[in-house]
Write an enzyme that holds these catalytic residues in place. Structure first.
Site, short mmCIF file in Angstrom:
data_model
loop_
_atom_site.label_atom_id
_atom_site.label_comp_id
_atom_site.label_asym_id
_atom_site.label_seq_id
_atom_site.Cartn_x
_atom_site.Cartn_y
_atom_site.Cartn_z
N SER A 144 0.75 -1.10 -0.03
CA SER A 144 0.02 -0.14 -0.14
C SER A 144 0.70 1.14 -0.08
O SER A 144 0.32 2.17 -0.07
CB SER A 144 -0.92 0.09 1.42
OG SER A 144 -0.13 -0.23 2.39
N LYS A 183 5.17 10.47 3.18
CA LYS A 183 5.24 11.21 2.06
C LYS A 183 6.16 12.57 2.38
O LYS A 183 6.58 12.81 3.57
CB LYS A 183 3.82 11.98 2.03
CG LYS A 183 2.78 10.87 1.46
CD LYS A 183 2.02 11.39 0.63
CE LYS A 183 0.88 10.33 -0.31
NZ LYS A 183 0.65 9.31 0.78
#
Lengths: 226, 226
Positions: A144, A183
């Site tokens: 994921s 991120k």
DNA sequence: TTGACGTAGGAACGAATGTTCGCTATACTC
DNA sequence: GAGTATAGCGAACATTCGTTCCTACGTCAA
């Protein structure tokens, strides 16, 4: 790694003193001991120069830890100007798995004791200048995090911290989505945060700063194939 | 010097913890850290057992000095000692860049001498069982290997070899396409080779075995973010 | 039983030690 | 000259950390 001769005289003295001290006592000196040995009157000046030495790649420091100093390079024995790297690995605890669908398992106390099996050797170069006492590793479960260019089985090395600087890659928990994500972190002026995937063609997501819990900064990603 | 097995269980735990702690941080633990690691609630009890260990000849202490502990004897060769002996670090030469559009720059002699700057320390665990003399590293240029989940700036650790086993990730040169690629290697029965990208959703490519030059096997991919 | 001894826990004290802050001085740049 | 970065000093502050004291609970021998 800065050349030894490019350091200031005081910084060279500090490094030489630390080598001697460690040989003699087996543990690192305090700031005040360094000051006495190098004729520096103020602890703050010692502190200042120690931080310089960290930047120059000679030392690592652990925050708020007495004698939390560790030499990672030593001056040459003879006339050669190159610094010699101290072949000293850091052992980083491998504390669990990271999955998109669950919070990051941060160890309460990263510096705690862990099973030998769960320690991973890393060269200091892969930790940047991070405090080894705050570093831990997780293995990635599931695909994921493919938008972060990270696969199942990859190992993520994290520095435990709740705040980040613009451009850092962070591990964050998004309570609104119930999701952990890796991120790049870009705070915007409007109070939101832009989270940019590592994959260059994927779009960023935006979340309110209040909806973002920074759990750590990603130092390194390792993919072992063999 | 008392025999290690004659120490109490707690004392043995303390010694083992101190060995590990020193490996990980490069300085000795505090009394409280020892207590946490060995399930001793009271600092006075830790203190008591440390003094026992001094008498037994395992430690030296410096009075009133934080972390003033020094191991003067280590436990007999158990699991941990064996592991430590084997885990000698390796320095891998960083010999250049890998780009999709050019052949892999294999060093003629991997075991050759390289500039200190171009050496990278790696723990053996990241080399698998590969012969360190045949291992080298390249930094990735450009984002053309994104299908291998590899970005610009990543470091690829390669074992120089011309043949591979099924399922290995290899660095190969495709003379027909004038292209270097990193893919999983699957020889087929019909004389062709299936090259599978690391990214799970991308399709494989097929090339005749004669159109494939294996340059090396990928051992590890490292992404340094800091 | 009683007392000595080894081991253990908890709390408090005080010294050791890292951190921060205000201030100064010098060198360099624009 | 104003502004900035580097280097330095001293003092105050906040924590960390070693030390000490008191209590408690076993075991073992007298």
């Amino acid at each position: 790694m800065k050349d030894f001769n490019q350091l200031s005289e005081r910084q060279r003295k500090i490094v030489r003193f630390m080598v001697q001290y460690h040989e003699r006592f087996g543990y690192p000196p305090t700031i005040r001991e360094i000051g006495d040995a190098t004729d520096i009157r103020s602890t703050s000046v010692v502190n200042y120069n120690l931080n310089k030495l960290v930047s120059a790649g000679y030392l690592q420091r652990s925050d708020k830890v007495s004698r939390g100093l560790r030499l990672v390079a030593v001056p040459p024995l003879g006339q050669s100007d190159k610094a010699r790297k101290v072949s000293q690995f850091t052992r980083v605890p491998l504390v669990g798995h990271i999955v998109a669908s669950a919070p990051v398992p941060i160890p309460e106390d990263v510096g705690h004791y862990y099973d030998e099996e769960a320690l991973m050797e890393l060269p200091p170069s892969l930790l940047g200048n991070a405090d080894p006492a705050q570093v831990f590793a997780l293995t990635v479960k599931g695909d994921s995090m493919i938008d972060a260019m990270i696969r199942e089985g990859d190992i993520v090395i994290l520095h435990s911290q709740a705040e980040a600087r613009r451009g850092d890659m962070i591990a964050a928990w998004l309570p609104g989505r119930g999701e952990t994500t890796l991120k790049y972190y870009f705070p915007e002026d409007d109070g939101r945060v832009r989270l940019q995937p590592a994959h260059p063609t994927l779009p960023p997501i935006y979340v309110p700063a209040s909806e973002l819990e920074i759990k750590g900064r990603v130092l390194t990603v390792i993919r072992k194939l063999s």
